[in-house]
Design a protein around this motif. Structure first.
Motif, mmCIF file in Angstrom:
data_model
loop_
_atom_site.group_PDB
_atom_site.id
_atom_site.type_symbol
_atom_site.label_atom_id
_atom_site.label_comp_id
_atom_site.label_asym_id
_atom_site.label_seq_id
_atom_site.Cartn_x
_atom_site.Cartn_y
_atom_site.Cartn_z
ATOM 1 N N LEU A 611 0.843 -1.197 0.000
ATOM 2 C CA LEU A 611 0.000 0.000 0.000
ATOM 3 C C LEU A 611 0.879 1.248 0.000
ATOM 4 C CD1 LEU A 611 -2.788 -0.909 2.548
ATOM 5 C CD2 LEU A 611 -3.153 -0.040 0.246
ATOM 6 N N CYS A 612 0.435 2.252 -0.719
ATOM 7 C CA CYS A 612 1.172 3.516 -0.786
ATOM 8 C C CYS A 612 1.126 4.186 0.591
ATOM 9 C CB CYS A 612 0.547 4.409 -1.841
ATOM 10 S SG CYS A 612 1.142 6.098 -1.809
ATOM 11 N N GLU A 613 2.297 4.502 1.117
ATOM 12 C CA GLU A 613 2.360 5.088 2.460
ATOM 13 C C GLU A 613 1.757 6.492 2.488
ATOM 14 O OE1 GLU A 613 3.166 3.696 5.343
ATOM 15 O OE2 GLU A 613 3.543 1.780 4.348
ATOM 16 N N SER A 614 1.753 7.155 1.332
ATOM 17 C CA SER A 614 1.260 8.540 1.331
ATOM 18 C C SER A 614 -0.259 8.620 1.376
ATOM 19 C CB SER A 614 1.732 9.293 0.098
ATOM 20 O OG SER A 614 3.020 8.945 -0.239
ATOM 21 N N CYS A 615 -0.941 7.626 0.811
ATOM 22 C CA CYS A 615 -2.391 7.808 0.756
ATOM 23 C C CYS A 615 -3.166 6.687 1.438
ATOM 24 C CB CYS A 615 -2.853 8.005 -0.687
ATOM 25 S SG CYS A 615 -2.547 6.612 -1.767
ATOM 26 N N LYS A 616 -2.479 5.782 2.142
ATOM 27 C CA LYS A 616 -3.255 4.713 2.764
ATOM 28 C C LYS A 616 -3.980 5.227 4.007
ATOM 29 C CE LYS A 616 -0.078 2.386 5.953
ATOM 30 N NZ LYS A 616 0.723 1.173 6.187
ATOM 31 N N LEU A 647 -6.599 5.383 -1.711
ATOM 32 C CA LEU A 647 -7.364 5.987 -2.802
ATOM 33 C C LEU A 647 -6.526 6.185 -4.040
ATOM 34 C CD1 LEU A 647 -9.257 8.724 -0.815
ATOM 35 C CD2 LEU A 647 -10.251 6.781 -2.007
ATOM 36 N N GLY A 648 -5.232 6.241 -3.865
ATOM 37 C CA GLY A 648 -4.355 6.598 -4.964
ATOM 38 C C GLY A 648 -4.039 8.078 -4.875
ATOM 39 N N CYS A 649 -2.767 8.413 -5.114
ATOM 40 C CA CYS A 649 -2.371 9.812 -5.060
ATOM 41 C C CYS A 649 -1.278 10.014 -6.104
ATOM 42 C CB CYS A 649 -1.850 10.169 -3.667
ATOM 43 S SG CYS A 649 -0.327 9.318 -3.211
ATOM 44 N N ALA A 650 -0.752 11.214 -6.145
ATOM 45 C CA ALA A 650 0.288 11.502 -7.145
ATOM 46 C C ALA A 650 1.526 10.631 -6.919
ATOM 47 C CB ALA A 650 0.666 12.979 -7.083
ATOM 48 N N GLN A 651 1.813 10.343 -5.653
ATOM 49 C CA GLN A 651 3.013 9.563 -5.344
ATOM 50 C C GLN A 651 2.965 8.161 -5.938
ATOM 51 O OE1 GLN A 651 2.666 12.047 -2.904
ATOM 52 N NE2 GLN A 651 4.683 12.688 -3.558
ATOM 53 N N CYS A 652 1.782 7.570 -5.957
ATOM 54 C CA CYS A 652 1.687 6.189 -6.414
ATOM 55 C C CYS A 652 1.034 6.114 -7.795
ATOM 56 C CB CYS A 652 0.928 5.338 -5.406
ATOM 57 S SG CYS A 652 -0.705 5.971 -5.012
ATOM 58 N N GLY A 653 1.011 7.240 -8.475
ATOM 59 C CA GLY A 653 0.427 7.258 -9.816
ATOM 60 C C GLY A 653 -1.038 6.866 -9.812
HETATM 61 ZN ZN LIG Z 1 -0.599 7.013 -2.986
#
Ligand SMILES: [Zn+2]
Length: 721
Positions: A611-616, A647-653
């Protein structure tokens, strides 16, 4: 610009009027609020109002509210309050009434000039949209997309407030900001002049994204979080890269003859003009953060020329000229875009850590997909006119016969990016729509991971360590293709690699090159198979041997013999779980008593996306589902476990995932397990006993990782059957 002044103090009025006129603007004057209001109603194109606070008949606050109440779609009046120093509470009230800025008395000409520039930018933008007929499209209230209006895939539409709602208002109403923080920012702004939004970001009250989103709302524009899926190569080709970089802009798509462009500062009217002239059509700006925009620009534009140079070097002058001959179908001007496009595809694949690039011809176009973290994701479509050029270019680089399109070919070449060398294996395949090209990226420098970082639980790692530190025996790693088996073996070898150990490997292909280790590539044409290679290796007195894959009886038998004659053997096998590996060896004809004494452990594994740490964020999972997974809410609470989602963010495309981790099933061949092997017990039976002996099943390891917020249940179910 037409500026309206509202002030009951004659001296102040005169000073203001003179300053405004000196700056080259037309000036209207109201001697109190009511007079100013009457002037405003009669005059249609007032763009800025500079208003005193306390005035007879109608005070500044009421004037401001009235102006906002009258505003027409597409029109916008920039409202600046004059206030005495120290009136912070007033200030906030003014902002809430819809003012844009404030000026402190005594008046500072430089400050006024700055506010007027800001005002002219906002007002130009609105004029621009009105002239281009965009106002109805972007200015409609409520935010429902009009029929035929395409929304970028990743866009989350915000409800659109009335014109004149202020950035901070929006943020306060969303609970992202408190009035107290706005007051603090206003104070801070006095010490270090910057706009209020920047002050709020500097103080850490809001993020850049919050600000951009709120500013978009304020300007009645769309806010977008860009992912590469939003960029359309055709739109991109309408404006030169240089211009886009200079103005921090990125074209997204064309719509009704207009070009939708993401910008970090949509009030930059010069940028809008330049873009319009360059593409020859109207520009519809949408807002994104500077960080997001620059990240996308880096992704979209190759460090281009630099990579192109490297590629040309790699291809060599001779191959290069062949390529030009093939590309000769187009004009010379057509060649440069092909080279650029190929370079940028490679650059993005390398930059983003993709493992494969797929170029697949369709009826109309060539689709480019990247495999990232094990999942294919569409990167772009190559327009038909560049299609054959792109394929030919790649074939030239890989030293393939570009005239031959009917038989599969394979080759390789390397690229270097920011000091990192990446080998690419290229395979072509003729399909009904044309040649498909698949490139596998062999990043020779990526084996940075230590064994402890691959995903073993601390307990499993300790059990595994005891085994690989033994001087002889067999370690089998099993799982389907792409489950990370090689990485586990390489990481183990890395631990074992020391001057007093001789390590030889036989692989197909050699995926990573490791110093201090002798690596041999299988070459069946030259008679070098896993089995024959392994026999030669054993004559070279190694301590540790790694066999890329045990595929046949001869290799299996030789490997077991090697383990029994004092070597540590590491190998992979193709089975679904750990107990299955033992049955597999039996099926291959290896005697059970040899297996029981030679094999020390079997590791089954899979890779799941992290999971992306920035948006989890914590997820709500039904107790029923949890129970089905073999867990209970009590156990979760007791171990302080928690499921997450993203949700998904810029960091994880926008995917919600970043990077991967391993799921492990470590089966140690203990005495009870040995007994079962000797009795030719079924894999199910072995599995049951192995679990009693401390083995965690793949699925359970996965669920534990999902419950720890490392990955998701979906990922585990996707990879573990
Ligand atoms: Zn993300």
């Amino acid at each position: 610009m037409k500026v309206l002044i509202a002030d009951d103090d004659a001296v102040s009025r005169t000073v203001l009027k003179r300053t405004v006129e000196k700056l080259g603007h037309e000036c209207l004057v109201g001697e109190d609020g009511l007079q100013a209001w009457e002037i405003y109603q009669r005059t249609h194109d007032v763009e800025v109002i500079v208003s005193d606070w306390m005035m007879p008949n109608m005070d500044g606050l009421e004037l401001c509210r009235s102006v906002r109440g009258l505003e027409r779609a597409g029109g916008y009046t920039f409202f600046v309050f004059l206030t005495a120093l120290g009136g912070k509470d007033h200030l906030l009230e003014g902002m809430q009434a819809g003012a844009d800025e404030y000026l402190t008395k005594p008046l500072d000409a430089e400050q006024l000039r700055a506010k007027l520039i800001a005002a002219s930018r906002v007002s130009s933008l609105h004029r621009h949209m009105k002239v281009e007929g965009i106002a109805e499209t972007v200015g409609d209230q409520g935010g429902a997309p009009k029929a035929g209006v395409r929304t970028p895939k990743s866009t989350r539409r915000q409800g659109r407030p009335q014109a004149g709602t202020k950035t901070w208002d929006i943020l306060v109403s969303q609970g992202k900001l408190t009035e107290e923080q706005v007051k603090q920012a206003l104070e801070f702004q006095e010490e270090s002049p910057m706009d209020l939004g920047q002050a709020l970001v500097s103080l850490g009250f809001i993020s850049e994204a919050d600000l951009a989103r709120a500013q978009a709302q304020r300007l009645n524009l769309e806010y977008v979080e860009l992912t590469e899926a939003d960029v359309d190569s055709e739109a991109l080709s309408l404006v030169p890269e240089k211009l886009l970089r200079r103005h921090n802009a990125l074209p997204l798509y064309r719509e009704d003859g207009r070009l939708v462009v993401a910008m970090s500062d949509p009030t930059d009217i010069h940028a809008l003009d330049d873009l319009r002239v360059s593409c020859g059509c109207a520009i519809v700006p949408v807002v994104t953060t500077e960080e997001n925009l620059q990240r996308m620009q880096t992704m979209v534009f190759s460090v281009g020329d630099q990579v192109a140079e490297i590629l040309e070097e790699a291809a060599g002058p001779e191959a290069e000229s062949t390529g030009e001959l093939e590309l000769g179908a187009g004009t010379e001007a057509n060649e440069a875009p092909v080279v650029r496009l190929v370079s940028s595809i490679l650059q993005r694949a390398v930059g983003e850590g993709a493992s494969d690039i797929h170029l697949e011809p369709q009826a109309q176009e060539l689709t480019v997909r990247l495999r990232m973290d094990g999942v294919l994701r569409e990167l772009m479509s190559v327009p038909p006119k560049l299609q054959s050029g792109v394929v030919a270019r790649l074939k030239v680089l890989a030293n393939l016969d570009i005239a031959e399109r009917r038989v599969p070919q394979d080759g390789r070449f390397s690229v270097r990016l920011a000091g990192k060398k990446v080998d690419l294996r290229v395979a072509t395949l003729p399909t009904v729509f044309g040649e498909e090209v698949v490139l596998r990226l062999l990043d020779t420098s990526t084996l940075k991971s230590d064994l402890t970082e691959l995903g073993f639980t601390p307990a499993d790692f300790e059990r595994y360590k005891k085994i690989f530190e033994r001087p002889y025996g067999t370690i089998l790693v099993t799982g389907p293709t792409g489950s990370g088996k090689s990485t586990t073996l390489y990481a183990t070898l890395k631990r074992l690699n020391s001057p007093n150990r001789k390590i030889i490997t036989i692989e197909d292909p050699v995926e990573y090159r490791m110093g201090g280790i002798n690596q041999i590539q299988v070459n069946p044409k030259a008679g070098l198979t896993f089995a024959s290679g392994l026999r030669s290796i054993l004559r070279n007195d190694p301590d540790v041997v790694m066999v890329g894959e045990i595929r046949d009886t001869e290799t299996a038998k030789t490997a077991v013999e090697a383990a029994l004659t004092g070597h540590l053997v590491l190998a992979t096998l193709h089975t679904n779980d750990a107990p299955g590996a033992l049955s597999r060896l039996t099926e291959m004809g290896v005697e059970p008593f040899l297996i029981a004494s030679a094999v020390d452990c079997v590791i089954a594994q899979r890779l799941v996306r992290r999971l992306c740490e920035s948006c989890k964020r914590p997820a709500q999972i039904d107790d029923e589902v949890i129970a089905e997974l073999g867990l209970s809410p009590e156990v979760l609470a007791e171990r302080e476990l928690r499921f997450y989602e993203s949700l998904g963010c810029a960091q994880c495309g926008g995917t919600g995932y970043r990077g991967r981790t391993g799921l492990y099933e470590l089966m140690v061949v203990t005495d009870p397990v040995k007994d079962l092997i000797l009795r030719r017990a079924s894999a199910a039976e072995i599995s049951r006993i192995a679990e009693e002996e401390g083995m965690t099943r793949l699925r359970d390891d996965g669920m534990l990782k999902a419950a720890s917020g490392i990955t998701t249940i979906q990922e585990v179910l996707r990879t573990v059957v």
